[in-house]
Design an enzyme around this catalytic site. Structure first.
Site, PDB file in Angstrom:
ATOM      1  CE1 TYR A   1      18.964  24.288   7.504  1.00 44.29           C
ATOM      2  CE2 TYR A   1      17.907  26.172   6.468  1.00 44.29           C
ATOM      3  CZ  TYR A   1      18.739  25.653   7.435  1.00 44.29           C
ATOM      4  OH  TYR A   1      19.344  26.476   8.332  1.00 44.29           O
TER       5      TYR A   1
ATOM      6  CB  SER B   1      16.788  28.909   9.567  1.00 44.53           C
ATOM      7  OG  SER B   1      16.664  29.511   8.297  1.00 44.53           O
TER       8      SER B   1
ATOM      9  CE  LYS C   1      18.394  24.532  11.127  1.00 43.86           C
ATOM     10  NZ  LYS C   1      19.270  24.126  12.240  1.00 43.86           N
TER      11      LYS C   1
END
Length: 340
Positions: free
Chosen positions: A149, A124, A153
């Site tokens: 989140y 991402s 990643k």
């Protein structure tokens, strides 16, 4: 060639499975259905005329994953299996670290023990944090992401880079910007569970009357209209990039570790209000919205430089924002017809 696609019934995963099948790959899906629906499997078959192998279990169950590798001759993996909501990750951090990292490590253990390579990681643009300059290219320094989140990643990328170097394997990190849209058949698309965390599905549901109003998280950002700016890429274009990246890995005959990194976006940023307006114009509908306070974990602006992907993969996004948003509305009509 058999490709393991984890999270293959999810939003980006299902579109990538379609493109893999269309390019004559055999596909083995593992998906625990925590953020997807079983009917997507049948729809993939309807679109492609081919049925992928499907295993419904949680990747944290290593013993079941081992059975999949024993049953199939796996030539590579595309890993989509992860919890992905920025807001939710802030209130469930331990769950996000456990789900997003333990499952990745289990797959890599199988790769290590079996001498496998060709691993593509669904990453991402959040790994860049709030970049100092735009557009963001692959050499932009990484920053600690604002959200849990995003941190998972970034940690996943570090784990994979160490894996590639230690065991001389080939990996590819694909840093997505903001995927939107649905397949042109309108049989697969984004299917958020509960209240959407991403902008476009919330726009879609608000236009359909499922939500009373769209929450616009902040209008005091230092942008032309005060709302946050992102790079919105059509999901089918994104799925095709995965096939191109996989083919490049499999054709690479270089000795030693290979670590390919690509940004996947359009190269153009659009604000929240611009997306709302484009959706209304593209579909001749109204989207009522209200301005709310900024949401924790969000950044101000992010859009991609995609020159490297075009140069090395022969890939670029070809679908406009308006065209993508038309497919979103058609997908919502499909869901309405199925009472989903």
């Amino acid at each position: 060639m058999a490709i393991l696609v984890t999270g293959g019934l999810g939003y980006i995963g299902s579109h990538t499975v379609v493109e893999l099948l269309n390019n004559n790959f055999e596909v083995v899906i593992v998906d625990d259905l925590s953020n997807s629906e079983k009917f997507i499997l049948k729809n993939i078959e309807n679109i492609t005329g081919r049925k992928p192998v499907f295993y419904p279990f949680d990747l944290k169950r290593r013993e079941l994953l081992t059975q999949v590798f024993d049953a199939h001759s796996i030539d590579g993996c595309i890993n989509f299996a992860a919890s992905k909501a920025v807001g939710e990750s802030q209130i469930k951090p331990v769950d996000y670290y456990e789900n997003n990292l333990f499952s990745l490590i289990n797959i890599l253990q199988e790769f290590k023990e079996r001498g496998l390579s060709n691993f593509i990681f669904s990453s991402s643009c959040t790994v860049y944090g709030q970049a100092d300059t735009m557009p963001i290219d692959e050499n932009t320094p990484l920053k600690m992401p604002e959200s849990v989140y995003g941190k998972t990643k970034q940690m996943g990328e570090e784990i994979l880079a160490d894996f590639a170097k230690a065991y001389q394997r080939k990996i590819c990190l694909l840093r997505y910007f903001n995927p939107i849209g649905a397949h042109p058949s309108f049989k697969i698309g984004e299917l958020p569970m509960g209240i959407p965390n991403n902008l476009v599905p919330y726009v879609m549901q608000t236009a359909a009357g499922i939500r009373e109003k769209l929450n616009v998280w902040g209008n005091d950002y230092p942008t032309p209209d005060g709302t946050a700016i992102r790079d919105y890429i059509y999901v089918v274009d994104l799925a095709k990039a995965h096939v191109a990246a996989l083919q490049k890995l499999m054709q690479d005959t270089a000795d030693g570790a290979v670590i390919d990194i690509y940004n996947l976006g359009t190269g153009k940023g659009s604000s929240v209000l611009e997306v709302i307006k484009a959706f209304e114009v593209a579909n001749n509908v109204e989207v009522p919205y209200q301005i709310c306070e900024r949401r924790e974990g969000d950044i101000t602006i992010a859009y991609a430089n995609v020159d490297k992907a075009e140069r090395e993969l022969g890939w670029k996004s070809e679908t406009s924002l308006e065209e993508s948003l038309k497919t979103v509305w058609e997908w919502q009509k499909y869901l309405n017809a199925r009472n989903i």
